[in-house]
Write a protein that holds these residues in place. Structure first.
Motif, PDB file in Angstrom:
ATOM      1  N   ALA A   1      -7.617   5.024  -6.547  1.00 17.96           N
ATOM      2  CA  ALA A   1      -7.757   6.362  -7.150  1.00 17.96           C
ATOM      3  C   ALA A   1      -7.374   7.474  -6.177  1.00 17.96           C
ATOM      4  O   ALA A   1      -6.950   8.555  -6.590  1.00 17.96           O
ATOM      5  CB  ALA A   1      -9.201   6.567  -7.611  1.00 17.96           C
ATOM      6  N   TYR A   2      -7.529   7.208  -4.867  1.00 17.23           N
ATOM      7  CA  TYR A   2      -7.339   8.262  -3.859  1.00 17.23           C
ATOM      8  C   TYR A   2      -6.051   8.053  -3.059  1.00 17.23           C
ATOM      9  O   TYR A   2      -5.922   8.574  -1.956  1.00 17.23           O
ATOM     10  CB  TYR A   2      -8.549   8.294  -2.915  1.00 17.23           C
ATOM     11  N   ARG A   3      -5.131   7.282  -3.634  1.00 14.10           N
ATOM     12  CA  ARG A   3      -3.896   6.886  -2.943  1.00 14.10           C
ATOM     13  C   ARG A   3      -3.224   8.053  -2.211  1.00 14.10           C
ATOM     14  O   ARG A   3      -2.766   7.910  -1.079  1.00 14.10           O
ATOM     15  CB  ARG A   3      -2.925   6.292  -3.966  1.00 14.10           C
ATOM     16  N   GLU A   4      -3.123   9.204  -2.851  1.00  9.14           N
ATOM     17  CA  GLU A   4      -2.379  10.322  -2.270  1.00  9.14           C
ATOM     18  C   GLU A   4      -3.135  11.017  -1.134  1.00  9.14           C
ATOM     19  O   GLU A   4      -2.547  11.848  -0.442  1.00  9.14           O
ATOM     20  CB  GLU A   4      -2.051  11.364  -3.356  1.00  9.14           C
ATOM     21  N   PHE A   5      -4.413  10.679  -0.981  1.00 10.34           N
ATOM     22  CA  PHE A   5      -5.196  11.400   0.008  1.00 10.34           C
ATOM     23  C   PHE A   5      -5.444  10.534   1.235  1.00 10.34           C
ATOM     24  O   PHE A   5      -6.549  10.013   1.443  1.00 10.34           O
ATOM     25  CB  PHE A   5      -6.496  11.922  -0.613  1.00 10.34           C
ATOM     26  N   CYS A   6      -4.371  10.334   2.000  1.00  8.02           N
ATOM     27  CA  CYS A   6      -4.453   9.629   3.281  1.00  8.02           C
ATOM     28  C   CYS A   6      -4.023  10.612   4.359  1.00  8.02           C
ATOM     29  O   CYS A   6      -2.992  11.262   4.211  1.00  8.02           O
ATOM     30  CB  CYS A   6      -3.501   8.436   3.297  1.00  8.02           C
ATOM     31  N   TYR A   7      -4.825  10.690   5.422  1.00  4.65           N
ATOM     32  CA  TYR A   7      -4.575  11.710   6.432  1.00  4.65           C
ATOM     33  C   TYR A   7      -4.044  11.130   7.729  1.00  4.65           C
ATOM     34  O   TYR A   7      -3.645  11.872   8.623  1.00  4.65           O
ATOM     35  CB  TYR A   7      -5.859  12.523   6.670  1.00  4.65           C
ATOM     36  N   GLU A   8      -4.065   9.819   7.848  1.00  4.59           N
ATOM     37  CA  GLU A   8      -3.486   9.139   9.019  1.00  4.59           C
ATOM     38  C   GLU A   8      -2.752   7.918   8.488  1.00  4.59           C
ATOM     39  O   GLU A   8      -3.219   7.267   7.572  1.00  4.59           O
ATOM     40  CB  GLU A   8      -4.564   8.612   9.991  1.00  4.59           C
ATOM     41  N   GLY A   9      -1.664   7.585   9.111  1.00  2.58           N
ATOM     42  CA  GLY A   9      -0.980   6.336   8.780  1.00  2.58           C
ATOM     43  C   GLY A   9      -0.479   6.292   7.354  1.00  2.58           C
ATOM     44  O   GLY A   9      -0.302   7.313   6.682  1.00  2.58           O
ATOM     45  N   THR A  10      -0.282   5.064   6.871  1.00  2.34           N
ATOM     46  CA  THR A  10       0.369   4.848   5.585  1.00  2.34           C
ATOM     47  C   THR A  10      -0.593   4.150   4.644  1.00  2.34           C
ATOM     48  O   THR A  10      -1.408   3.345   5.071  1.00  2.34           O
ATOM     49  CB  THR A  10       1.597   3.931   5.786  1.00  2.34           C
ATOM     50  N   HIS A  11      -0.466   4.473   3.354  1.00  2.16           N
ATOM     51  CA  HIS A  11      -1.234   3.727   2.364  1.00  2.16           C
ATOM     52  C   HIS A  11      -0.396   2.574   1.841  1.00  2.16           C
ATOM     53  O   HIS A  11       0.750   2.760   1.431  1.00  2.16           O
ATOM     54  CB  HIS A  11      -1.633   4.626   1.194  1.00  2.16           C
ATOM     55  N   TYR A  12      -0.959   1.387   1.848  1.00  6.53           N
ATOM     56  CA  TYR A  12      -0.298   0.219   1.279  1.00  6.53           C
ATOM     57  C   TYR A  12      -1.029  -0.182   0.007  1.00  6.53           C
ATOM     58  O   TYR A  12      -2.248  -0.361   0.026  1.00  6.53           O
ATOM     59  CB  TYR A  12      -0.291  -0.949   2.277  1.00  6.53           C
ATOM     60  N   SER A  13      -0.293  -0.317  -1.062  1.00  8.19           N
ATOM     61  CA  SER A  13      -0.919  -0.737  -2.318  1.00  8.19           C
ATOM     62  C   SER A  13      -1.051  -2.255  -2.349  1.00  8.19           C
ATOM     63  O   SER A  13      -0.152  -2.982  -1.914  1.00  8.19           O
ATOM     64  CB  SER A  13      -0.071  -0.291  -3.509  1.00  8.19           C
ATOM     65  N   ALA A  14      -2.151  -2.728  -2.914  1.00  8.20           N
ATOM     66  CA  ALA A  14      -2.339  -4.171  -3.079  1.00  8.20           C
ATOM     67  C   ALA A  14      -1.247  -4.762  -3.974  1.00  8.20           C
ATOM     68  O   ALA A  14      -0.925  -5.951  -3.879  1.00  8.20           O
ATOM     69  CB  ALA A  14      -3.720  -4.461  -3.670  1.00  8.20           C
ATOM     70  N   LEU A  15      -0.666  -3.905  -4.802  1.00  4.76           N
ATOM     71  CA  LEU A  15       0.374  -4.389  -5.713  1.00  4.76           C
ATOM     72  C   LEU A  15       1.649  -4.791  -4.961  1.00  4.76           C
ATOM     73  O   LEU A  15       2.543  -5.416  -5.530  1.00  4.76           O
ATOM     74  CB  LEU A  15       0.699  -3.295  -6.743  1.00  4.76           C
ATOM     75  N   SER A  16       1.716  -4.440  -3.679  1.00  3.96           N
ATOM     76  CA  SER A  16       2.886  -4.833  -2.888  1.00  3.96           C
ATOM     77  C   SER A  16       2.694  -6.180  -2.203  1.00  3.96           C
ATOM     78  O   SER A  16       3.577  -6.650  -1.492  1.00  3.96           O
ATOM     79  CB  SER A  16       3.188  -3.748  -1.848  1.00  3.96           C
ATOM     80  N   LEU A  17       1.534  -6.809  -2.409  1.00  2.00           N
ATOM     81  CA  LEU A  17       1.268  -8.104  -1.759  1.00  2.00           C
ATOM     82  C   LEU A  17       1.931  -9.206  -2.591  1.00  2.00           C
ATOM     83  O   LEU A  17       1.367  -9.704  -3.559  1.00  2.00           O
ATOM     84  CB  LEU A  17      -0.243  -8.337  -1.648  1.00  2.00           C
ATOM     85  N   SER A  18       3.145  -9.579  -2.176  1.00  2.00           N
ATOM     86  CA  SER A  18       4.002 -10.363  -3.075  1.00  2.00           C
ATOM     87  C   SER A  18       3.509 -11.791  -3.298  1.00  2.00           C
ATOM     88  O   SER A  18       3.752 -12.356  -4.358  1.00  2.00           O
ATOM     89  CB  SER A  18       5.435 -10.370  -2.564  1.00  2.00           C
ATOM     90  N   SER A  19       2.794 -12.368  -2.341  1.00  2.00           N
ATOM     91  CA  SER A  19       2.415 -13.781  -2.528  1.00  2.00           C
ATOM     92  C   SER A  19       1.250 -13.934  -3.506  1.00  2.00           C
ATOM     93  O   SER A  19       0.936 -15.040  -3.929  1.00  2.00           O
ATOM     94  CB  SER A  19       2.087 -14.446  -1.190  1.00  2.00           C
ATOM     95  N   ILE A  20       0.582 -12.837  -3.839  1.00  2.00           N
ATOM     96  CA  ILE A  20      -0.480 -12.903  -4.861  1.00  2.00           C
ATOM     97  C   ILE A  20      -0.156 -11.907  -5.987  1.00  2.00           C
ATOM     98  O   ILE A  20      -1.056 -11.298  -6.589  1.00  2.00           O
ATOM     99  CB  ILE A  20      -1.889 -12.622  -4.280  1.00  2.00           C
ATOM    100  N   ARG A  21       1.130 -11.798  -6.250  1.00  2.00           N
ATOM    101  CA  ARG A  21       1.659 -10.824  -7.215  1.00  2.00           C
ATOM    102  C   ARG A  21       0.893 -10.827  -8.537  1.00  2.00           C
ATOM    103  O   ARG A  21       0.555  -9.772  -9.064  1.00  2.00           O
ATOM    104  CB  ARG A  21       3.121 -11.177  -7.453  1.00  2.00           C
ATOM    105  N   ASP A  22       0.606 -12.026  -9.055  1.00  2.00           N
ATOM    106  CA  ASP A  22      -0.029 -12.117 -10.384  1.00  2.00           C
ATOM    107  C   ASP A  22      -1.552 -12.013 -10.310  1.00  2.00           C
ATOM    108  O   ASP A  22      -2.223 -11.977 -11.337  1.00  2.00           O
ATOM    109  CB  ASP A  22       0.326 -13.447 -11.052  1.00  2.00           C
TER     110      ASP A  22
END
Lengths: 399, 399
Positions: B204-225
């Motif tokens: 829900a707060y993806r856009e509100f990161c103040y240091e570093g990068t936000h990585y979405s769990a949806l980018s974890l390809s080996s557990i895609r489904d």
């Protein structure tokens, strides 16, 4: 791939919407479909509703109170008071549509494994919400020949078991259009008092009664604390997309418990409470025009239906649905056939197969629910279409 | 009077809102309360959001598609695509707030009695929705000293049991503000792959990161489904009252099952999908100003907190919450005392006691969650108030 949960697999699909792919296919072929399958009225939402939202001066679209904003609950309470029902704002939980009121009532009053008695046919999503909450539905068949009157007291007495905790009615009824008489409600009052059951009463269509008087379950004084009223503005103001409903109870613990569920999901939509508050300010005669329009449609629809050879449709007294028995073995197949393989002058009709409104397998196979949510000229064309379709249908079975 | 259900009795009350009666009492005494207890931002909703609703030409406020209107889902899919996530409109179920996405995910993937692993402290309503759906929460404590980093893999391995079916994270985290590193997500990916678990990721707060990068769990390809993304526009566009969220999954059966739950409740609100679609058209730099504003507040808040003797607050990297440890034995009593018995220059502060964010009894007793949803000057006054209050509090316990 991981499997989904057993409860998800067992969750019934919507009988109202499962023919949608066939309808989409027909539409792609250029066939005009008369959509009589779903309770989405064509009646205009009151301009005052939409205007109030447009006029709202909000910088921040903030959460409302979890139970609904207090000024809106005050207006709702006044609406019930005008109907002769003594309801205070603190006895109201504003819900996200009537749907959520059903869900909250079930979770608040019944545990998983408990039983609810429901006259059938019934609003199909009751079965869905029961599946979600692990509640067992014990359905009590009503009869098309009697106009879907309340089943005999004896049928209720036989259905009751040690885990029965509630009775659920819809009044006026979706899908049958039956309006419960005061005598019928007294039977339920006595039954619920004797067996100490909650009475859930879904009165979404209260304003749409075409004969006699509507009596609210909330007026049953001897089971005052046992009644949970389920309500919505969706049909009342033709504002289905607003998602504003309400749960009303005189039982403080029911309200307090429902509030916990309400707090978990934070709040109902904020803007539509502003719109609904404006609609509640409309003069009482607002409903007269709509009621007259639906009554006219009903009269036309039911007359035309009963003129089709082999079709029987009792006269609904309220809501905007009719359950009709068709001269077919399986209305599900027939409804699909009308979308897949039939058209008349480039038109066809979409109806909701009746079996989905019954919990008992094998009941309602010959029935369809028809929502008279289109204007009269469209209804007339649709009924002509249905007549031709029944003449052409290969699996027609005349009684 | 009839008793409500056992599950209703066991449903936890909202820890965020249970101090409300004391706040109301303080307000009646004329005390100005700095509300830092709830995640209701003061940031303006984008005018384009509200204007799109005002411009909508609707005669009938109709149901939307149960999965959300397709044009809105297309815009949502494009939003995820801009983030590098390959999402199609058919993989999205629009929900009534992020709340409903949590509920649908739990019902779709877990049966009653199944277990979900959740690092704690966690968003308190996860516990509420688990109670509603009969799911057991196995919480895995994270540590304030480590800035609430993901607990060790070993702790997850020890927590797993035969009925464990899912892990649930919130990233950036509510209430801790922790943003999971790519390494932490890789640990979860490997764990969920090895044990064949769903990974629910509330972003829900993806856009509100103040240091570093936000990585979405949806980018974890080996557990895609196995990943189910839970999302909402509430915080992103400061539109909490809109009640528009989403469940996203690449698993066709998860989407199909969630759709059945969506159909039972008919549709999410219609107007706000129009508003949200307009908000999704805002240029990507829309978030920069808001992010800068929150970062400034965070820096001020955390600095002032750590300057108060005995207070410890690790630096949150995202969202707009900070968990702070106070020099008190029971933060619940302290928060109540601040509302009931304290004021400084006519002001006091409302905070959320930390224990409500833990599933394990006894944890978080000294902690509070502070939402930095007020402008900097108010935050400075509130922190001064807190400092004075801790000096005056009779049950203060310095470490």
């Amino acid at each position: 791939m991981l499997s989904v949960s057993q409860r998800a697999l067992q969750m019934p699909a919507s009988p109202i919407r499962k023919l949608v792919p066939f309808a989409e296919q027909a539409a792609r072929k250029g066939i005009h479909i008369h959509y009589l399958n779903i309770g989405q009225p064509d009646i205009k939402t009151p301009p005052a509703f939409l205007q109030a939202i447009k006029n709202a001066q909000l910088d921040v679209l903030a959460y409302s109170h979890s139970a609904g904003n207090y000024p809106f609950r005050e207006k709702l309470a006044q609406y019930y008071q005008r109907l002769g029902l003594k309801v205070s704002p603190d006895e109201i939980i504003v819900t996200t549509g009537g749907s959520e009121a059903i869900l909250f009532a079930m979770m608040t009053c019944l545990d998983a494994g408990d039983e609810v008695l429901i006259p059938e046919p019934c609003y199909a999503n009751y079965l869905g919400f029961a599946a979600e909450t692990g509640i067992q539905v014990k359905s009590i068949p009503s009869d098309i020949e009697s106009g879907f009157a309340l089943p005999d007291r004896e049928a209720f007495e036989q259905a009751i078991g040690p885990r029965t905790r509630a009775v659920l009615i819809c009044n006026p009824n979706n899908p049958t259009g039956h309006v419960y008489t005061l005598e019928e409600l007294r039977v339920l009052e006595d039954f619920c008092r004797k067996h100490q059951l909650f009475l859930f009463s879904d009165e979404a269509y209260r304003e749409f009664c075409y004969e006699g008087t509507h009596y609210s379950a909330l007026s049953l004084s001897s089971i005052r604390d046992q009644v949970v009223l389920l309500d919505t503005i969706s049909k009342r103001y033709s504002a289905c997309g607003a998602r504003i409903g309400a749960l009303i109870s005189h039982h403080p613990e029911v309200v307090a418990s429902a509030l916990k569920y309400a707090q978990a999901r934070l709040s109902p939509p904020t803007l539509e409470q502003i719109g609904a508050a404006a609609a509640l300010d409309l003069p009482p005669d607002y409903f007269q025009a709509t009621r007259q329009e639906y009554k006219q449609r009903r009269d036309t629809l039911v007359k035309l239906l009963n003129e089709i050879p082999g079709v029987f449709c009792p006269m609904p007294q309220g809501a905007f649905y009719a359950m009709a028995r068709l001269p077919v073995k399986d209305a599900d197949s027939f409804c699909q056939w009308m979308l897949e393989s039939f058209s008349y002058e480039g038109e066809t009709v979409m109806m909701a197969p009746g079996a989905g409104f019954y919990a008992t397998p094998g009941l309602g196979l010959q029935e369809v629910r028809i929502a008279y949510v289109l204007e009269e000229t469209a209804l007339i064309r649709a009924m002509h279409c249905l007549k031709i379709a029944l003449e052409q249908y290969p699996d027609r079975c005349m009684p």
